[in-house]
Every structure is written in C-alpha cells, then in structure tokens.
Enzyme design. Structure first.
Site, PDB file in Angstrom:
ATOM      1  N   TYR A 117      -2.015  -0.477  10.383  1.00 25.80           N
ATOM      2  CA  TYR A 117      -2.113  -0.877   8.968  1.00 25.80           C
ATOM      3  C   TYR A 117      -0.806  -0.558   8.247  1.00 25.80           C
ATOM      4  O   TYR A 117      -0.236  -1.407   7.544  1.00 25.80           O
ATOM      5  CB  TYR A 117      -3.288  -0.133   8.325  1.00 25.80           C
ATOM      6  N   SER A 141       0.869  -1.186   0.000  1.00 27.96           N
ATOM      7  CA  SER A 141       0.000   0.000   0.000  1.00 27.96           C
ATOM      8  C   SER A 141       0.900   1.228   0.000  1.00 27.96           C
ATOM      9  O   SER A 141       2.071   1.152   0.422  1.00 27.96           O
ATOM     10  CB  SER A 141      -0.852   0.000   1.268  1.00 27.96           C
TER      11      SER A 141
END
Ligand code: NAP
Length: 245
Positions: free
Chosen positions: A155, A142
C-alpha cells in the site's frame, strides 16, 4: 476559473468515504459533479443526496483500472457540462497484509487502482486540460507515502508512487494547470481494514474508532486547494488526526 462555484469536478471512488464526502462538500459550494466508482447503488445514493440539496451531479460506473472507463468519465463531463475543471483521483483499496500471506491479488489490485488508475485519469484529463488551457489534478495519496509501517508495504509503495507521479506531473504541467497531492492520515471510513488480513483489519478498525478524523477533514483540504485563485497551486497537503503518531 477561480473558486468552486460552477466548476466541473470529476471524482473517482466517490461511492463512499472521502470521495463521497468530498463530492457532497463541493456540490454544496456550487460545483457540478461527475462521480465515479464500481458500486452503482451507492453512487445513486450520492447523486440523489446531492440533487436533493439542489446540487448538480452525474453518476457513472467506473473501474479506474480500465482506461476506457476514465475516458468515458472525462467524455461525460464534456458532454453534460461542456468542460472539465478538476479531476480528483481518489479511488483506492486498503487491503493490507503481511508479505507471508501472499495475497498477490490484493497487491495487484493496489498497483492497478492507485498507479494504473491514476495514470488512466491523467491520460483522459490531460488533453482536455491542455485544450482548455486550464485544469486541476487532485491526487489522493496517504501518510503511508511518507512513513512505511508494516504490514502496509505494498500500500505504502503504491501511495509513494502517487506522490512521485504527482510531483513529476506538477513539474511538466506548465503555467496553466494545477496539480495537488492530498495525503490523509487515519480517516473514519468503511475502507479501513476492508479486504485486509482479518487480524490486521480488526486492529485497524479499532485504531480507526479510537483516533480517526472525519472524512470532512479531507474534503475541506481538497476544497481549499480547488478554491484558490488561478495561478495559485497548493502543491501538497498532509492532513492527519492529532493523535496519529
Ligand atoms: N481512510 C483512511 O484512513 C485513508 C488514509 C489515507 C488515504 N486514504 C485513501 O483515500 C482514498 C479513499 O478511501 P476511503 O478511506 O474513503 O475508503 P472507501 O470508503 O473504501 O473509498 C474507496 C473508494 O474507492 C472506490 N474504488 C476502489 N477501487 C476502485 C476501482 N478499481 N475503480 C473505481 N473505484 C474504486 C470505492 O468504490 P467502489 O467499491 O464502489 O468501486 C470507494 O468509493 C483511497 O485512495 C485511500 O487509499 C484513506
């Protein structure tokens, strides 16, 4: 084996979003798919979609946090198609929240899905790739692996781990294997905000609807890495909407 046609490609997290779109995209280019995730009904839809377009796909209920499930996925590729050319480790959860919420189950799920899940995939596919003297790991991280934005620390930490593990794997992979990190920015999927703190989820969904790119942008990036000739490794791709700061 160069190109995409005929390759056997296993994708985790293929029941929706980026994984689903990538599976359909690669099947259209002639790949034979093994698609895994936990929601059987959604996987069946993906397999039916691919086979209705004359593609080839097998669906498998897989929880990437379970080592034996990834082993079963790799075994299925070998039993059905006789080989495994690419493993796309894409399964993920974006249940982000501020630390003060103490949503420790969500923290655990992110660690288990992104880190243990990725390692389970490496453990299942690496021996096959070594035996074949060919194989390709595609790991989905990501842009959060590059920039930490609150309240996404857990995350971002797990996606940073994906980036680090991928680079280490690349260095150890030798001349026969390929290792690619694909890091998407805001992508229009149902996963945005899913399971997140409700206020955060609303903000993420709003932002998604304003600026997100379609999952096909990520599918194209993965496809580009897969279709390179043997001996050419696309090591890292970051793909984000132009509007993302
Ligand atoms: N959308 C974005 O903006 C964005 C940005 C950067 C990176 N990403 C990454 O892209 C990947 C795909 O996300 P997405 O946006 O496409 O969201 P999504 O539609 O929610 O897809 C997530 C997929 O992962 C699967 N999954 C979750 N936990 C799993 C587990 N334990 N075992 C097996 N499968 C599991 C889900 O299926 P089941 O629930 O059926 O298991 C689903 O198929 C994730 O790794 C995410 O972190 C997304």
């Amino acid at each position: 084996m160069s190109g995409i046609s005929g390759k056997v490609i296993a994708i985790t997290g293929a029941s929706s979003g980026i994984g689903e779109t990538t599976a359909i995209h690669l099947a259209r280019k002639g790949a034979r798919l093994v698609v895994g995730a936990r929601r059987e009904d959604r996987l069946t839809d993906v397999v039916n979609h691919i086979t209705a377009e004359s593609g080839t796909a097998t669906g498998l209920v897989v929880d990437v946090t379970r080592r034996e499930d990834l082993q079963r996925m790799a075994d299925t590729a070998m039993d059905r198609y006789g080989r495994l050319d690419v493993l796309v480790s894409n399964a993920g959860t974006m249940a982000v929240s501020p630390f003060d919420d103490l949503r420790q189950d969500d923290w655990d799920a992110m660690v288990a899905t992104h880190i243990t899940g990725l390692l389970n995939g490496i453990g299942a596919a690496l021996p096959i790739f070594r035996r074949q003297r060919s194989g390709h790991f595609v790991n989905v991280a990501s842009t959060a692996a590059y920039v930490v934005k609150t309240p996404q620390a857990v995350y971002a930490a797990t996606k940073t781990a994906v980036k680090v593990l991928t680079e280490g794997l690349r260095q150890e992979s030798g001349p026969d294997l390929r290792v690619t990190l694909v890091s998407p920015g805001f992508t229009n999927t149902e996963g945005i905000g899913k399971g997140a703190d409700p206020e955060i989820a609303a903000a993420m969904t709003r932002q998604r609807d304003e600026i997100a790119m379609p999952p096909s942008a990520v599918a194209s990036a993965i496809s580009y890495a897969v279709e390179q000739p043997d001996g050419v490794d696309i090591s890292e791709i970051v793909v984000r909407p132009t509007a993302q700061a």
